[in-house]
Design a protein around this motif. Structure first.
Motif, PDB file in Angstrom:
ATOM      1  N   TYR A 221     -35.045  58.029 -92.440  1.00  0.00           N
ATOM      2  CA  TYR A 221     -34.316  56.848 -92.871  1.00  0.00           C
ATOM      3  C   TYR A 221     -34.479  55.748 -91.842  1.00  0.00           C
ATOM      4  O   TYR A 221     -34.699  55.998 -90.661  1.00  0.00           O
ATOM      5  CB  TYR A 221     -32.828  57.157 -93.042  1.00  0.00           C
TER       6      TYR A 221
ATOM      7  N   VAL B  76     -29.748  52.117 -88.724  1.00  0.00           N
ATOM      8  CA  VAL B  76     -28.627  51.272 -89.118  1.00  0.00           C
ATOM      9  C   VAL B  76     -27.974  50.723 -87.861  1.00  0.00           C
ATOM     10  O   VAL B  76     -27.594  51.480 -86.960  1.00  0.00           O
ATOM     11  CB  VAL B  76     -27.597  52.070 -89.941  1.00  0.00           C
TER      12      VAL B  76
ATOM     13  N   GLU C  20     -29.688  56.522 -86.396  1.00  0.00           N
ATOM     14  CA  GLU C  20     -30.934  56.691 -87.136  1.00  0.00           C
ATOM     15  C   GLU C  20     -31.203  58.160 -87.386  1.00  0.00           C
ATOM     16  O   GLU C  20     -30.961  58.998 -86.521  1.00  0.00           O
ATOM     17  CB  GLU C  20     -32.101  56.070 -86.358  1.00  0.00           C
ATOM     18  N   ARG C  21     -31.699  58.455 -88.589  1.00  0.00           N
ATOM     19  CA  ARG C  21     -32.170  59.798 -88.900  1.00  0.00           C
ATOM     20  C   ARG C  21     -33.672  59.855 -88.724  1.00  0.00           C
ATOM     21  O   ARG C  21     -34.403  58.980 -89.190  1.00  0.00           O
ATOM     22  CB  ARG C  21     -31.843  60.157 -90.353  1.00  0.00           C
TER      23      ARG C  21
ATOM     24  N   ARG D 259     -22.791  53.705 -90.611  1.00  0.00           N
ATOM     25  CA  ARG D 259     -22.828  54.729 -91.667  1.00  0.00           C
ATOM     26  C   ARG D 259     -24.234  54.865 -92.214  1.00  0.00           C
ATOM     27  O   ARG D 259     -24.969  53.902 -92.349  1.00  0.00           O
ATOM     28  CB  ARG D 259     -21.868  54.326 -92.789  1.00  0.00           C
ATOM     29  N   LEU D 260     -24.587  56.118 -92.535  1.00  0.00           N
ATOM     30  CA  LEU D 260     -25.800  56.429 -93.296  1.00  0.00           C
ATOM     31  C   LEU D 260     -25.373  57.151 -94.562  1.00  0.00           C
ATOM     32  O   LEU D 260     -24.754  58.217 -94.484  1.00  0.00           O
ATOM     33  CB  LEU D 260     -26.744  57.317 -92.477  1.00  0.00           C
TER      34      LEU D 260
END
Length: 232
Positions: A16, A19, A135-136, A230-231
């Motif tokens: 992803y 953010v 971050e993922r 948030r993710l």
């Protein structure tokens, strides 16, 4: 200097985009219960907040109404303890439902949308001294944070997971016979450690499952929320 925290929560596969939380989304915690007859309007109001990008709305179900005939299926003693800690920090002797706490600072009756909205607007316009990025990367969650200046006290680094929605048929207690829709139901709340804001924070760990994830940087107490991201 850097401060590094490492943890293992558990893993998933997709990658992803990062953010950033420099726009300071406002964290709204709703303390609610399936056994509270005053709570469904607040639960419904939280659903409208859950759709907003500038708000991170979290429902924490407490267990102190379970004795009146219906055990809340989402309640956790830890959420009751968190609400009580807020009360102690604010010099209050009791807790209640529904209650909303805005950015760790404002205590508002949860079924008073006008009051809650005013507090969201107030906190949404305030600048944060902390920049946060999450971050993922594959099965990893990475957290980075930096303070504009040392804050003089440690900051709690917290990871929250929540279930976006659920419908519950309530058969006993004050809400007997009602079917209630719930939003952003918190399932996990982990304190990873304390961050010394004189350093840059770097934390990473593994996560499992598809539930959204929230990172909250907050003064101890619990106190003021300094940054959140948030993710989904």
């Amino acid at each position: 200097m850097r401060q590094v925290l490492a943890w293992v929560l558990v893993a998933w596969t997709a990658a992803y985009a990062p953010v950033w939380a420099d726009d300071h989304p406002v964290v709204v915690e709703l303390y609610t219960s399936q056994g509270c007859s005053s709570c469904p309007p607040a639960d419904e109001f939280l659903a409208t907040l859950a759709d907003r990008d500038d708000v991170i709305a979290l429902a924490l179900h407490v267990d102190y109404w379970d004795y009146i005939g219906w055990k809340d299926s989402f309640a956790q003693p830890a959420f009751t303890a968190r609400q009580k800690a807020y009360a102690i920090s604010a010099g209050r002797r009791s807790v209640y439902t529904p209650q909303m706490i805005v950015d760790g600072m404002e205590h508002v009756v949860g079924n008073h949308p006008k009051d809650v909205g005013a507090m969201i607007n107030k906190h949404g316009t305030q600048a944060s001294p902390v920049e946060l990025k999450i971050e993922r990367k594959g099965d990893r969650l990475e957290i980075e944070a930096e303070a504009a200046y040392p804050l003089g006290e440690p900051v709690l680094v917290q990871v929250v997971r929540y279930m976006p929605s659920a419908r519950v048929m309530i058969n006993k207690g004050e809400n007997a016979g009602r079917t209630v829709d719930y939003s952003n139901i918190v399932t996990e709340w982990h304190v990873l450690g304390e961050w010394d804001t004189r350093t840059t924070l770097e934390a990473e760990g593994t996560i499992e499952g598809n539930e959204p994830i929230v990172v909250i940087l907050q003064k101890k107490g619990p106190g003021e929320v300094l940054a959140a991201a948030r993710l989904r």
